[in-house]
Design an enzyme around this catalytic site. Sequence first.
Site, PDB file in Angstrom:
ATOM      1  N   ASN A 131       5.172 -36.318  20.782  1.00  0.00           N
ATOM      2  CA  ASN A 131       6.051 -35.765  19.745  1.00  0.00           C
ATOM      3  C   ASN A 131       5.918 -34.255  19.589  1.00  0.00           C
ATOM      4  OD1 ASN A 131       3.462 -36.348  18.645  1.00  0.00           O
ATOM      5  ND2 ASN A 131       4.287 -36.355  16.569  1.00  0.00           N
ATOM      6  N   GLU A 229      -6.307 -38.979  15.558  1.00  0.00           N
ATOM      7  CA  GLU A 229      -5.218 -38.628  14.633  1.00  0.00           C
ATOM      8  C   GLU A 229      -4.114 -39.633  14.909  1.00  0.00           C
ATOM      9  OE1 GLU A 229      -2.153 -37.939  13.046  1.00  0.00           O
ATOM     10  OE2 GLU A 229      -1.783 -36.228  14.388  1.00  0.00           O
ATOM     11  N   CYS A 263       3.986 -37.610  12.610  1.00  0.00           N
ATOM     12  CA  CYS A 263       3.071 -38.475  11.873  1.00  0.00           C
ATOM     13  C   CYS A 263       2.946 -38.062  10.412  1.00  0.00           C
ATOM     14  CB  CYS A 263       1.700 -38.494  12.538  1.00  0.00           C
ATOM     15  SG  CYS A 263       1.053 -36.865  12.915  1.00  0.00           S
ATOM     16  N   GLU A 432      -9.250 -32.084  12.550  1.00  0.00           N
ATOM     17  CA  GLU A 432      -8.922 -31.038  13.511  1.00  0.00           C
ATOM     18  C   GLU A 432      -8.606 -29.757  12.747  1.00  0.00           C
ATOM     19  OE1 GLU A 432      -6.925 -32.883  17.315  1.00  0.00           O
ATOM     20  OE2 GLU A 432      -5.821 -33.559  15.561  1.00  0.00           O
TER      21      GLU A 432
END
Length: 455
Positions: A131, A229, A263, A432
């Site tokens: 994505n 993630e 997301c 992150e």
Amino acid sequence: MSTSTLINPATEETLRTVELLDVPAVDDAVVRARGAQKAWAALTPAERAAGLRAFAAEVDAHIDELAALEVANSGHVIGNAEWEAGHVRDVLQYYSASPERLSGKQIPVAGGLDVTFNEPMGVVGVIAPWNFPMTIASWGFVPALAAGNAVLVKPAEITPLTTMRLAELGLAAGLPDGLFQVLPGKGSVVGERFITHPDIRKIVFTGSTEVGIKVMAGAAANIKRVTLELGGKSANIIFDDCDLEKAAATAPYGVFDNAGQDCCSRSRILVQRNVYDRFMELFEPAVKGVVVGDPGARETEMGPLVSKGHFDSVSSYVPDDAPVAFRGSAPSGPGYWFPPTVLTPSRTDRTVTEEIFGPVVTVLPFDDEADAITLANDSEYGLSGSIWTDNLSRALRVSRAVESGNLSVNSHSSVRYSTPFGGFKQSGLGRELGPDAPLHFTETKNVFFAISEGN
């Protein structure tokens, strides 16, 4: 070696074919990476910092090329793609300061001197999603490099082009050969070998929760570190005391950006019941005003879905009898076009609980603050979200009560490279970005020096 044919999602035309690597190729890459990592770690911190700055400059000189590749390969709109390429440059620039700041600690102890060192792990494997191919890859490979590691990146099979080009730019910038390699291939081959190879010490994975569970389970066999993630079903909570016009005008861009393939997408809009009807009146023209079309055109705000398979998946959530409140427009003809779609289902409908990952949003009413919090937390995910209120105390109460890793008040901001990013519950593990990210690619070594008495 097998090949993958890449398709432009806006035209359904063939872009090119890419060779997919096999297990022996991964093993060879690990050998090269181990050698390069030792040379990289032996450089002075200032030299490693200079290497990252040179890489940033090389990316900056190729922003237009990288953006054009992302438009063609992923269907990202040109303005977003340019921002994404610039973001990679900025992440490199930000973490170029890290090598000279990865200081350990001196800890007071009896009988001697105690110090800690932040030692690089060695070789890190990054499994990147389709994505946001180059941006999310950079969240893993840049801080890992800054901490003194070598990095292997497996891009998604359908969107590898920008990440492959970044590897070439890293070499052009003077990074040691083998230090940063991009290995296109199938997840079942290259990704699986990342997980099982004993010399890859950490995996950074971004993707679905279903696959993340398999990554975590596989990594356990070698006590391999992981950062995950994963999915999201984030809530956009709209209280009756907010600027309702602004909330309605911005809501489409909190969910339809990148065609909802995000997301962090605020794919559940929760509206206080006494302003629900007014919000929907304001929301409809905002949704219908989203410009969907040619991703290469400057005025376009939303492009196509990434592939035919994903188009079919998103379509399955909106059957003919779906509770559609209203929809935007999308082109007809070639391309994987899906119009922005607003649903008004029940709280237990699968469109409310499952991650659709497309331009489909559900709108649900709530009664009061407690009900809003309960509804927002009624999800296996906890990645992102927004809270709209002009009451500072309420904003603080709700933001502390919502089980989510990244929240924004009166906005839809989710990711800044200078702040930590990650999820609660089944949205992931670890963080992150932010100033501490390089530390997550190190092992802490503690050394005690005994001090003898006397001269």
